[in-house]
Design a protein around this motif. Sequence first.
Motif, short mmCIF file in Angstrom:
data_model
loop_
_atom_site.label_atom_id
_atom_site.label_comp_id
_atom_site.label_asym_id
_atom_site.label_seq_id
_atom_site.Cartn_x
_atom_site.Cartn_y
_atom_site.Cartn_z
N PRO A 183 0.01 16.23 -2.99
CA PRO A 183 -1.10 15.30 -2.82
C PRO A 183 -0.63 13.88 -3.13
O PRO A 183 0.43 13.69 -3.70
N HIS A 184 -1.41 12.91 -2.72
CA HIS A 184 -1.10 11.52 -3.04
C HIS A 184 -2.31 10.90 -3.72
O HIS A 184 -3.38 11.48 -3.74
N THR A 201 -7.85 9.25 3.00
CA THR A 201 -7.31 10.39 3.72
C THR A 201 -6.29 9.88 4.73
O THR A 201 -6.59 8.98 5.52
N TYR A 220 -6.90 14.36 0.84
CA TYR A 220 -5.56 13.78 1.01
C TYR A 220 -5.09 13.66 2.45
O TYR A 220 -4.51 12.65 2.83
#
Length: 100
Positions: A30-31, A36, A53
Amino acid sequence: MHAGIRPGISWDAQRSEDLLWIREEFLDHPHGLGATVIFGHTPHRRVVVERPYKLGIDTGCVYGGMLTCVVLPDERVYQVRLGDPTVVEESLAAAARRRP
Protein backbone atom coordinates in the motif's frame (compact mmCIF):
# COMPACT_ATOMS: atom_id res chain seq x y z
CA MET A 1 -0.57 6.70 -14.35
CA HIS A 2 1.05 4.05 -16.49
CA ALA A 3 2.75 1.64 -14.07
CA GLY A 4 2.41 2.92 -10.52
CA ILE A 5 4.30 4.79 -7.84
CA ARG A 6 7.05 3.95 -5.41
CA PRO A 7 5.41 3.42 -1.98
CA GLY A 8 6.72 5.65 0.79
CA ILE A 9 7.76 8.44 -1.60
CA SER A 10 5.80 11.71 -1.93
CA TRP A 11 4.17 12.68 -5.24
CA ASP A 12 6.78 15.39 -5.77
CA ALA A 13 9.67 12.97 -5.32
CA GLN A 14 8.38 10.22 -7.65
CA ARG A 15 10.76 9.38 -10.50
CA SER A 16 9.49 9.27 -14.07
CA GLU A 17 11.09 5.85 -14.51
CA ASP A 18 8.98 4.42 -11.67
CA LEU A 19 5.77 5.97 -13.00
CA LEU A 20 6.40 4.14 -16.29
CA TRP A 21 7.99 0.84 -15.23
CA ILE A 22 7.55 -0.08 -11.54
CA ARG A 23 5.67 -3.33 -10.88
CA GLU A 24 6.11 -5.60 -7.84
CA GLU A 25 7.02 -2.98 -5.26
CA PHE A 26 3.93 -0.97 -6.19
CA LEU A 27 1.62 -3.97 -6.56
CA ASP A 28 2.70 -5.66 -3.34
CA HIS A 29 2.52 -2.66 -0.98
CA PRO A 30 0.00 0.00 0.00
CA HIS A 31 1.03 3.64 -0.27
CA GLY A 32 0.21 6.65 1.86
CA LEU A 33 -0.47 9.31 -0.76
CA GLY A 34 -4.10 9.89 0.16
CA ALA A 35 -5.38 9.16 -3.35
CA THR A 36 -6.27 6.09 -5.38
CA VAL A 37 -3.69 5.38 -8.10
CA ILE A 38 -5.26 4.23 -11.37
CA PHE A 39 -2.70 2.16 -13.25
CA GLY A 40 -2.10 -0.19 -16.15
CA HIS A 41 1.18 -1.71 -17.41
CA THR A 42 0.70 -5.01 -15.55
CA PRO A 43 -2.11 -7.12 -17.04
CA HIS A 44 -4.57 -8.92 -14.78
CA ARG A 45 -7.46 -11.21 -15.70
CA ARG A 46 -9.95 -8.78 -14.14
CA VAL A 47 -10.05 -5.20 -12.92
CA VAL A 48 -7.97 -4.81 -9.73
CA VAL A 49 -9.70 -2.85 -6.97
CA GLU A 50 -7.66 -2.36 -3.81
CA ARG A 51 -9.24 0.65 -2.19
CA PRO A 52 -8.15 3.15 -1.14
CA TYR A 53 -4.79 2.49 -2.78
CA LYS A 54 -5.09 1.09 -6.30
CA LEU A 55 -7.33 0.59 -9.31
CA GLY A 56 -5.80 -1.54 -12.09
CA ILE A 57 -7.42 -1.40 -15.52
CA ASP A 58 -4.96 -3.37 -17.66
CA THR A 59 -6.97 -6.50 -18.41
CA GLY A 60 -4.59 -7.92 -21.00
CA CYS A 61 -6.18 -7.02 -24.32
CA VAL A 62 -2.88 -7.67 -26.10
CA TYR A 63 -2.90 -11.21 -24.63
CA GLY A 64 -6.51 -12.04 -25.54
CA GLY A 65 -8.17 -10.32 -22.58
CA MET A 66 -10.44 -7.32 -22.61
CA LEU A 67 -9.76 -3.64 -23.32
CA THR A 68 -11.01 -1.82 -20.23
CA CYS A 69 -12.16 1.74 -19.57
CA VAL A 70 -13.38 3.05 -16.22
CA VAL A 71 -15.55 6.15 -15.89
CA LEU A 72 -15.19 8.07 -12.66
CA PRO A 73 -16.82 9.19 -10.44
CA ASP A 74 -19.67 7.04 -11.82
CA GLU A 75 -17.65 3.86 -11.21
CA ARG A 76 -18.79 2.32 -14.49
CA VAL A 77 -16.58 -0.08 -16.44
CA TYR A 78 -16.76 -0.64 -20.19
CA GLN A 79 -14.95 -3.57 -21.77
CA VAL A 80 -14.55 -5.01 -25.27
CA ARG A 81 -12.70 -8.01 -26.62
CA LEU A 82 -10.64 -7.72 -29.80
CA GLY A 83 -12.83 -8.57 -32.81
CA ASP A 84 -16.08 -8.52 -30.82
CA PRO A 85 -18.22 -5.38 -31.19
CA THR A 86 -20.14 -6.16 -27.98
CA VAL A 87 -19.45 -3.65 -25.20
CA VAL A 88 -19.82 -5.02 -21.69
CA GLU A 89 -20.95 -2.34 -19.23
CA GLU A 90 -21.10 -2.94 -15.50
CA SER A 91 -20.28 -1.44 -12.14
CA LEU A 92 -16.67 -1.30 -10.98
CA ALA A 93 -17.50 -3.69 -8.14
CA ALA A 94 -19.04 -6.23 -10.54
CA ALA A 95 -16.05 -6.01 -12.93
CA ALA A 96 -13.66 -6.71 -10.07
CA ARG A 97 -15.65 -9.84 -9.08
CA ARG A 98 -16.40 -11.21 -12.55
CA ARG A 99 -14.55 -14.31 -13.68
CA PRO A 100 -12.59 -13.69 -16.88
